[in-house]
Design an enzyme around this catalytic site. Structure first.
Site, short mmCIF file in Angstrom:
data_model
loop_
_atom_site.label_atom_id
_atom_site.label_comp_id
_atom_site.label_asym_id
_atom_site.label_seq_id
_atom_site.Cartn_x
_atom_site.Cartn_y
_atom_site.Cartn_z
N SER A 98 44.80 36.97 33.68
CA SER A 98 43.37 37.09 33.44
C SER A 98 42.62 37.41 34.73
O SER A 98 42.82 38.46 35.33
CB SER A 98 42.85 35.82 32.77
OG SER A 98 41.50 35.96 32.41
N ASP A 242 36.58 40.95 32.39
CA ASP A 242 37.50 40.28 33.29
C ASP A 242 38.84 41.04 33.29
O ASP A 242 38.97 42.08 32.66
CB ASP A 242 37.66 38.80 32.94
CG ASP A 242 38.30 38.56 31.58
OD1 ASP A 242 38.40 39.51 30.78
OD2 ASP A 242 38.72 37.42 31.31
N ASP A 244 41.90 40.82 32.05
CA ASP A 244 42.61 41.19 30.82
C ASP A 244 41.66 41.61 29.71
O ASP A 244 42.07 41.81 28.57
CB ASP A 244 43.53 40.06 30.35
CG ASP A 244 42.80 38.76 30.05
OD1 ASP A 244 41.68 38.55 30.58
OD2 ASP A 244 43.34 37.94 29.28
N ASP A 246 39.41 40.28 27.87
CA ASP A 246 39.10 39.53 26.65
C ASP A 246 37.72 38.88 26.73
O ASP A 246 37.22 38.36 25.74
CB ASP A 246 40.18 38.50 26.32
CG ASP A 246 40.34 37.41 27.39
OD1 ASP A 246 39.76 37.55 28.48
OD2 ASP A 246 41.06 36.44 27.11
#
Length: 452
Positions: A98, A242, A244, A246
């Protein structure tokens, strides 16, 4: 044997590569995931970190050795992996850390239909198997190994999102998008292609070393470039994802950040209108405005603890249509109860483009109170300091205390929540009040006790 207590967290696997984990360990995680889920087939994806392709492929090998077919979707955002899990009906594994720095990597795992895998829903069993196999003999291979195949689901993912929010008839918009060299640079061009949106891209080059800034828009310093570019280009909106992709953060036409609570309220109102009512989940540190708007729009607000596993559990239990967190995670029933920042962004773009005013005016109705934002204090004795705060406020006139998640103190004019971090020696404080002066006063009073 590796110390898995350092890398197996409450909801995922995360640690420094190769110091804390590596490809041989990823292979064992793949085998354990196959055994615990009992699946015939799984889907695996990864982000742009240098270590991600190797770890992802090792995990696939471990699962295939147990007789499980593996569909590799390659480079993807975490919500794209959730889409594949939901659409294909397979358990899934996403290789990402992440917003963590480049040397980290991790695995976010889910069961078929993007159902979460956490400590109480399979992760502890996976950890136990990996520890057993790493300490003694590796797992026995299946009589016939599974097949590893590749599949590109990006277009299908984009089409699914666009089917949920109609943007074809909005007024033309200019949107600056900061992908932070993360997976937003992979998904945004396809999702927004052909729509009446002029995208001004920032840091779309996939680079897991994060050469421009950390891919963590929750930290104000990481959205400064976006704010400047919005003002410089006269854009209608700025979006930051961010690492990743999500989570999605929003700034208005002035470059001012829009509170994730205001975005939660805005999207909740749209989802309630679409579904003709329903339940909306919000965690206990979102603004008072969220349950207020939900009730005004004919919905039922349900308050829960902070954390995606709690949100997803409540979504499933209540049949909720939507859920939102202060950290800019947004969950949709139409997306297998999983979180997707991209779908939330589409809702904001549709709301903005469906009327003539600026974003600042649109979100004003959803941003009703003065808030401190999350304030972290490094504290050795978390329990002791929290107890001191509780003692100080217990007898306060009109105050109601609850301990659903940390300590929440609520009065008619203000509330605060004080929570201990799960992973660091920190106490996290959030304060909200009817005016800035009161919010500042309560903030200072609590911090004086916490930092005494």
């Amino acid at each position: 044997m590796p110390d898995l207590s350092q890398i197996v967290k409450a909801y995922d696997v995360r640690g420094v590569v190769p110091d804390q984990w590596d490809e041989p360990l990823a292979e064992l995680f793949g085998a354990a995931f196959a055994q615990v889920t009992g699946a015939d087939a799984i889907v695996v994806g990864h982000d742009m970190r240098p270590s991600s392709p190797g770890l992802s492929r090792a995990f696939a090998r471990g699962a295939a050795a147990r007789g499980v077919d593996v569909t590799e979707i390659g480079l993807c955002s975490t919500d794209q992996l959730y889409f594949a899990s939901g659409q294909l009906g397979m358990p899934g594994a996403m290789f990402t850390a992440s917003h963590n720095p480049a040397q980290y990597n991790g695995i976010k795992m889910c069961r078929a239909g993007a159902a979460p895998v956490g400590q109480d829903s399979g992760l502890s069993e996976i950890r136990a198997l990996v520890e057993e196999w790493a300490d003694s003999a590796p797992p026995a291979a299946a009589p016939s190994p599974g097949e590893i195949t590749q599949r590109d689901v990006l277009e299908d993912y984009a089409a699914h999102l666009r089917s949920l929010v109609d943007l074809t008839a909005i007024r033309p918009l200019k949107a600056v998008v900061d992908a932070g060299n993360g997976m937003g640079g992979h998904t945004v061009p396809t999702v927004l292609a052909g729509l009446p949106i002029e995208v001004v891209p920032m840091y779309f080059e996939l680079d897991g070393t994060f050469p421009n800034h950390e891919a963590n828009p929750l930290d104000p310093k990481n959205i400064v470039d976006l704010q400047d570019k919005v003002r410089e280009t006269g854009a209608d909106i700025g979006l930051a994802f961010d690492g990743d992709a999500d989570r999605c953060f929003v700034v208005d036409q002035n470059g001012d950040p829009v509170s994730p609570s205001a975005i939660t309220a805005l999207v909740a109102a749209r989802e309630l209108a679409k579904h003709g009512g329903g339940t909306v989940i919000h965690n206990l540190i979102t603004s008072w405005s969220v349950p207020e708007v939900v009730k005004e729009e004919g919905g039922t607000p349900v308050r829960t603890r902070v954390g995606h596993s709690f949100i997803k559990e409540e979504m499933a239990r209540t049949g909720a249509i939507f859920g939102g967190e202060h950290s800019a995670h947004y969950y949709f029933r139409d997306f297998w109860n999983a979180d997707t920042g991209m779908l939330a962004a589409l809702h904001v773009l549709a709301a903005l483009g469906g009327q003539s005013g600026p974003l600042s005016a649109l979100v004003e109705q959803y941003d009703r109170y003065a808030a401190s934002g999350e304030i972290n204090s490094t504290v050795a004795d978390q329990a002791g300091r929290a107890a001191a705060v509780k003692t100080a406020f217990e007898g306060r006139e009109g105050a109601v205390l609850d301990e659903l998640d940390g300590l929440t103190v609520t009065t008619p004019d203000w509330w605060f929540n004080l929570r201990a971090s799960n992973t660091e020696p920190l106490l996290r404080l959030n304060v909200e009040a009817r005016d800035t002066e009161t919010a500042d006063r309560i903030r200072d009073e609590v911090l004086a006790i916490v930092r005494a």
